[in-house]
Scaffold this active site. Sequence first.
Site, PDB file in Angstrom:
ATOM      1  N   GLU A  39       0.820  -1.212   0.000  1.00  0.00           N
ATOM      2  CA  GLU A  39       0.000   0.000   0.000  1.00  0.00           C
ATOM      3  C   GLU A  39       0.858   1.268   0.000  1.00  0.00           C
ATOM      4  O   GLU A  39       0.512   2.254  -0.635  1.00  0.00           O
ATOM      5  CB  GLU A  39      -0.974   0.007   1.178  1.00  0.00           C
ATOM      6  N   TYR A 122      -5.695   6.772   4.876  1.00  0.00           N
ATOM      7  CA  TYR A 122      -5.805   5.793   3.801  1.00  0.00           C
ATOM      8  C   TYR A 122      -5.097   4.486   4.139  1.00  0.00           C
ATOM      9  O   TYR A 122      -5.668   3.402   4.069  1.00  0.00           O
ATOM     10  CB  TYR A 122      -5.261   6.360   2.467  1.00  0.00           C
ATOM     11  N   ASP A 140      -9.143   6.870  -1.815  1.00  0.00           N
ATOM     12  CA  ASP A 140      -7.988   7.423  -2.525  1.00  0.00           C
ATOM     13  C   ASP A 140      -8.511   7.999  -3.839  1.00  0.00           C
ATOM     14  O   ASP A 140      -9.722   8.095  -4.040  1.00  0.00           O
ATOM     15  CB  ASP A 140      -6.898   6.350  -2.735  1.00  0.00           C
TER      16      ASP A 140
HETATM   17  N1  ADE Z   1      -4.191   0.713  -5.262  1.00  0.00           N
HETATM   18  C1  ADE Z   1      -3.669   0.814  -4.034  1.00  0.00           C
HETATM   19  N2  ADE Z   1      -3.916  -0.266  -3.303  1.00  0.00           N
HETATM   20  C2  ADE Z   1      -4.622  -1.097  -4.091  1.00  0.00           C
HETATM   21  C3  ADE Z   1      -5.160  -2.368  -3.909  1.00  0.00           C
HETATM   22  N3  ADE Z   1      -5.012  -3.001  -2.748  1.00  0.00           N
HETATM   23  N4  ADE Z   1      -5.856  -2.906  -4.935  1.00  0.00           N
HETATM   24  C4  ADE Z   1      -5.986  -2.234  -6.098  1.00  0.00           C
HETATM   25  N5  ADE Z   1      -5.470  -1.054  -6.341  1.00  0.00           N
HETATM   26  C5  ADE Z   1      -4.796  -0.479  -5.349  1.00  0.00           C
END
Ligand code: ADE
Length: 374
Positions: A39, A122, A140
């Site tokens: 993440e 987030y 996000d």
């Molecule tokens: N963008 C950021 N984290 C994500 C996730 N877990 N799945 C898909 N897109 C993402």
Amino acid sequence: LNSRQLKEFREALLAWFSQFQRDLPWRHTGDPYRIWVSEVMLQQTRVAAVIPYYERFLARFPDVRALAEAPQEEVLRLWSGLGYYHRARNLQRAAQQIISRHADKFPRTHAEIKELAGIGEYTAAAVSSIAFGERLAVLDGNVARVLARLDAIRGDLREPKRWSGLQARADELLAPERPGDWNQAVMELGATLCTPRSPQCLLCPVQGFCEARKLGLTEGLPEKRKNRAVVSIYLAAAVLVDELGHSLLLPPPGNSNQHRGDDHVPSLVAKLWHFPTASVQSDAETSLKNILDGLYAMKRWSAFRGERLQAVRHTVTYRKIHIAPFLVRVSRLPKLIGARSAPLDELMEQPISNLTRKVARQAAAHLSESKKAE
Ligand code: ADE
């Protein structure tokens, strides 16, 4: 959406996600550490760019302790090229906090997770929903775009009031039985079908619920943000090359005392290993003289001739950096505590930014051209 529609909406999106989700390395783990790393890397960086970094990073730092105990330099080296290096520093700081505050065990509650370095709303919601099944909706850019279309919301989504409205809406929609899958499903929809341009509504599992689609507004939403004015920054950089073909990099601040010749470098550039750099006040040649004057501590720069390399441009969020790089052939590199000298190809293995990498490539290309000409 009434409660029956809400149920249908959730089922349709979750079924689509189960069937069509991309096979990504962080979707094969329940380890909160690995989910957290993914993440953080995915913030401001595309999935395709993240994957090789993610795999190398976890091969080297397989758990919280390995990351906490590594030299910071090593962490930055594995991050080199991903950009936004405060993410890597915070990641390691948070790993150290997990060791000291939580006896090596990744904290399970949203409140504890949010206390860690670099973890905001987030990331805390993403990790606690995906790894621990907590009922927290992520918001996000992808999610915001999906919601803006779903409800045909106009205006700048990042305006604080609108953003908190979107968070409230995301919380309502969250599928309470599968919060982690739900969050990933909404993000996945935003990343693959409900894209900023040319959204693929015909493939969308929830097209029937979409207000923007009904109104024919999909392409126009979300409305363009008021862009932050772009600031241009002009710099000159010196790639010194001695008779052995060695060049010089200066360290990030904090490793040792600030160097002369490195006085006015924006922290933007100086946070990683970098070539001697100065901002350009009048013209690039004058800045080069200032750099050399500082490095050699005597008025000898008139003996040097800088060969101008092709200009390098690099954009970081709203800052557009223009670098005028010079190749400067010297008989000896200056002796500076904490600096590193090595052939250019070895210096490229140091923790450097993409910007420094671009400068190094220009210098290497120029050197091989002039060798050929001999
Ligand atoms: N963008 C950021 N984290 C994500 C996730 N877990 N799945 C898909 N897109 C993402």
